[in-house]
Motif scaffolding. Structure first.
Motif, mmCIF file in Angstrom:
data_model
loop_
_atom_site.group_PDB
_atom_site.id
_atom_site.type_symbol
_atom_site.label_atom_id
_atom_site.label_comp_id
_atom_site.label_asym_id
_atom_site.label_seq_id
_atom_site.Cartn_x
_atom_site.Cartn_y
_atom_site.Cartn_z
ATOM 1 N N GLY A 114 -4.998 3.879 8.396
ATOM 2 C CA GLY A 114 -4.484 3.760 9.759
ATOM 3 C C GLY A 114 -5.564 3.352 10.749
ATOM 4 O O GLY A 114 -5.338 2.511 11.629
ATOM 5 N N LEU A 115 -6.750 3.926 10.596
ATOM 6 C CA LEU A 115 -7.873 3.567 11.466
ATOM 7 C C LEU A 115 -8.282 2.107 11.267
ATOM 8 O O LEU A 115 -8.597 1.401 12.222
ATOM 9 C CB LEU A 115 -9.071 4.482 11.174
ATOM 10 N N ALA A 116 -8.249 1.663 10.008
ATOM 11 C CA ALA A 116 -8.703 0.308 9.688
ATOM 12 C C ALA A 116 -7.807 -0.769 10.285
ATOM 13 O O ALA A 116 -8.281 -1.836 10.674
ATOM 14 C CB ALA A 116 -8.777 0.137 8.176
ATOM 15 N N ILE A 117 -6.498 -0.505 10.363
ATOM 16 C CA ILE A 117 -5.561 -1.558 10.761
ATOM 17 C C ILE A 117 -5.079 -1.443 12.205
ATOM 18 O O ILE A 117 -4.320 -2.294 12.669
ATOM 19 C CB ILE A 117 -4.324 -1.550 9.832
ATOM 20 N N ARG A 118 -5.509 -0.434 12.923
ATOM 21 C CA ARG A 118 -4.886 -0.103 14.207
ATOM 22 C C ARG A 118 -4.991 -1.205 15.261
ATOM 23 O O ARG A 118 -4.185 -1.259 16.192
ATOM 24 C CB ARG A 118 -5.473 1.203 14.754
ATOM 25 N N GLU A 119 -5.971 -2.102 15.131
ATOM 26 C CA GLU A 119 -6.134 -3.141 16.154
ATOM 27 C C GLU A 119 -5.373 -4.422 15.822
ATOM 28 O O GLU A 119 -5.399 -5.372 16.599
ATOM 29 C CB GLU A 119 -7.624 -3.440 16.349
ATOM 30 N N ASN A 120 -4.700 -4.467 14.676
ATOM 31 C CA ASN A 120 -3.942 -5.653 14.307
ATOM 32 C C ASN A 120 -2.451 -5.373 14.480
ATOM 33 O O ASN A 120 -1.879 -4.572 13.744
ATOM 34 C CB ASN A 120 -4.238 -6.060 12.858
ATOM 35 N N PRO A 121 -1.789 -6.035 15.442
ATOM 36 C CA PRO A 121 -0.372 -5.744 15.708
ATOM 37 C C PRO A 121 0.562 -6.145 14.578
ATOM 38 O O PRO A 121 1.728 -5.733 14.553
ATOM 39 C CB PRO A 121 -0.081 -6.562 16.977
ATOM 40 N N PHE A 122 0.077 -6.952 13.631
ATOM 41 C CA PHE A 122 0.906 -7.395 12.504
ATOM 42 C C PHE A 122 0.756 -6.494 11.275
ATOM 43 O O PHE A 122 1.419 -6.713 10.272
ATOM 44 C CB PHE A 122 0.552 -8.834 12.114
ATOM 45 N N PHE A 123 -0.117 -5.495 11.371
ATOM 46 C CA PHE A 123 -0.346 -4.571 10.261
ATOM 47 C C PHE A 123 0.302 -3.229 10.560
ATOM 48 O O PHE A 123 0.306 -2.774 11.706
ATOM 49 C CB PHE A 123 -1.844 -4.352 10.027
ATOM 50 N N ALA A 124 0.822 -2.588 9.522
ATOM 51 C CA ALA A 124 1.386 -1.237 9.646
ATOM 52 C C ALA A 124 1.030 -0.466 8.378
ATOM 53 O O ALA A 124 0.704 -1.058 7.346
ATOM 54 C CB ALA A 124 2.901 -1.293 9.828
ATOM 55 N N VAL A 125 1.093 0.857 8.454
ATOM 56 C CA VAL A 125 0.794 1.688 7.290
ATOM 57 C C VAL A 125 1.992 2.572 6.992
ATOM 58 O O VAL A 125 2.680 3.031 7.909
ATOM 59 C CB VAL A 125 -0.481 2.546 7.516
ATOM 60 N N SER A 126 2.265 2.784 5.711
ATOM 61 C CA SER A 126 3.366 3.644 5.292
ATOM 62 C C SER A 126 2.836 4.737 4.377
ATOM 63 O O SER A 126 2.009 4.484 3.496
ATOM 64 C CB SER A 126 4.426 2.829 4.538
ATOM 65 N N GLY A 127 3.344 5.929 4.570
ATOM 66 C CA GLY A 127 2.940 7.066 3.739
ATOM 67 C C GLY A 127 3.942 7.387 2.643
ATOM 68 O O GLY A 127 3.882 8.461 2.048
ATOM 69 N N MET A 128 4.846 6.454 2.340
ATOM 70 C CA MET A 128 5.938 6.787 1.416
ATOM 71 C C MET A 128 5.451 7.142 0.019
ATOM 72 O O MET A 128 6.048 7.988 -0.647
ATOM 73 C CB MET A 128 6.972 5.660 1.369
ATOM 74 N N GLU A 129 4.353 6.527 -0.440
ATOM 75 C CA GLU A 129 3.840 6.875 -1.769
ATOM 76 C C GLU A 129 3.030 8.169 -1.720
ATOM 77 O O GLU A 129 3.098 8.989 -2.627
ATOM 78 C CB GLU A 129 3.007 5.732 -2.343
ATOM 79 N N VAL A 130 2.255 8.335 -0.655
ATOM 80 C CA VAL A 130 1.451 9.552 -0.498
ATOM 81 C C VAL A 130 2.354 10.783 -0.423
ATOM 82 O O VAL A 130 2.037 11.842 -0.963
ATOM 83 C CB VAL A 130 0.572 9.447 0.772
ATOM 84 N N GLU A 131 3.504 10.625 0.229
ATOM 85 C CA GLU A 131 4.408 11.765 0.446
ATOM 86 C C GLU A 131 5.316 12.041 -0.751
ATOM 87 O O GLU A 131 5.941 13.102 -0.813
ATOM 88 C CB GLU A 131 5.260 11.491 1.696
ATOM 89 N N ARG A 132 5.394 11.100 -1.684
ATOM 90 C CA ARG A 132 6.264 11.285 -2.842
ATOM 91 C C ARG A 132 5.568 12.164 -3.877
ATOM 92 O O ARG A 132 4.378 11.997 -4.138
ATOM 93 C CB ARG A 132 6.600 9.914 -3.445
ATOM 94 N N GLU A 133 6.288 13.075 -4.489
ATOM 95 C CA GLU A 133 5.697 13.979 -5.480
ATOM 96 C C GLU A 133 5.529 13.279 -6.827
ATOM 97 O O GLU A 133 6.294 12.383 -7.180
ATOM 98 C CB GLU A 133 6.575 15.226 -5.640
ATOM 99 N N GLY A 134 4.515 13.706 -7.567
ATOM 100 C CA GLY A 134 4.271 13.150 -8.892
ATOM 101 C C GLY A 134 3.663 11.760 -8.829
ATOM 102 O O GLY A 134 3.221 11.305 -7.773
ATOM 103 N N CYS A 135 3.614 11.089 -9.981
ATOM 104 C CA CYS A 135 3.054 9.737 -10.048
ATOM 105 C C CYS A 135 3.942 8.766 -9.287
ATOM 106 O O CYS A 135 5.168 8.913 -9.271
ATOM 107 C CB CYS A 135 2.923 9.286 -11.502
ATOM 108 N N THR A 136 3.332 7.806 -8.671
ATOM 109 C CA THR A 136 4.086 6.786 -7.943
ATOM 110 C C THR A 136 3.968 5.456 -8.671
ATOM 111 O O THR A 136 2.897 5.095 -9.141
ATOM 112 C CB THR A 136 3.556 6.647 -6.501
#
Length: 205
Positions: free
Chosen positions: A64-86
């Motif tokens: 999130g820190l790395a991409i915050r200055e680029n309006p075309f970039f976004a970050v998703s936590g969907m894999e981090v928040e999913r339980e078990g292997c992704t």
């Protein structure tokens, strides 16, 4: 005909995220006229030694820190928040179900073009997205085109080559420099550099 949104997917462990990731993502956005690039830090990386991987929440914060200055970039936590292997195929299928008006372009490095066949359910990955494979130089480009042709023939994959040039930065290199107490400034965004230093990640430097 309704215009489909074009979203690039930049997946990875991001342990840590570095300038090479950002250069590849921005190059993909520009070369293929993507509307956005979504960064997806992996959850439990089933193909890596999890002992060497920082918790998902920390890797996501750095992303999130790395991409915050680029309006075309976004970050998703969907894999981090999913339980078990992704698994990539699951993530892509969930995204397609949630966003039927979006066309996905999965961005990967040159080496992954040879490894992807061994990922979980590769045929479902290829059916869910276009593949953008980063090319480093002309010789590799010839080999990659052959590999892409093989995957197209076997899986019906839509693989496009992404001309990025040589980027000699890796997360493992950065972790090694940290352990040796050498500078990683300019290899990672300044905000990520400060975060690593403040939290004493990967050893002091």
């Amino acid at each position: 005909m309704k215009h489909l949104k074009k979203t690039g997917i930049m997946g990875g462990t991001f342990n840590p995220i570095h300038m090479g990731h950002l250069i590849i993502a921005e190059t993909a956005r520009e070369q293929f006229a993507l509307d956005e690039v979504l960064f997806l830090p992996s959850g439990v990386p089933y193909m890596k030694d999890s002992k060497e991987v920082l918790p998902g929440k920390i890797r996501m914060e750095m992303t999130g820190l790395a991409i915050r200055e680029n309006p075309f970039f976004a970050v998703s936590g969907m894999e981090v928040e999913r339980e078990g292997c992704t698994y990539t195929y699951e993530t892509l299928e969930i995204l397609r179900e949630q966003n039927p008006d979006t066309e996905y372009y999965f961005i990967l490095g040159a080496d992954s073009l040879w490894m992807i066949e061994n990922w979980k359910n590769p045929e479902r990955i290829f059916s869910a997205c276009h593949i953008l494979a980063a090319v480093r130089d002309e010789k590799v480009s010839e080999d990659m085109e052959k590999q892409a042709a093989y995957l197209r023939e076997k899986f019906g994959a839509d693989i496009l080559l992404l001309q990025t040039g040589k980027i000699e930065i890796s997360s493992s290199m950065i972790r090694g420099l940290c352990r040796e107490r050498k500078s990683i400034r300019y290899l990672v965004p300044e905000a990520v550099y400060n975060y690593i230093a403040k939290n004493g990640l990967y050893g002091e430097f």
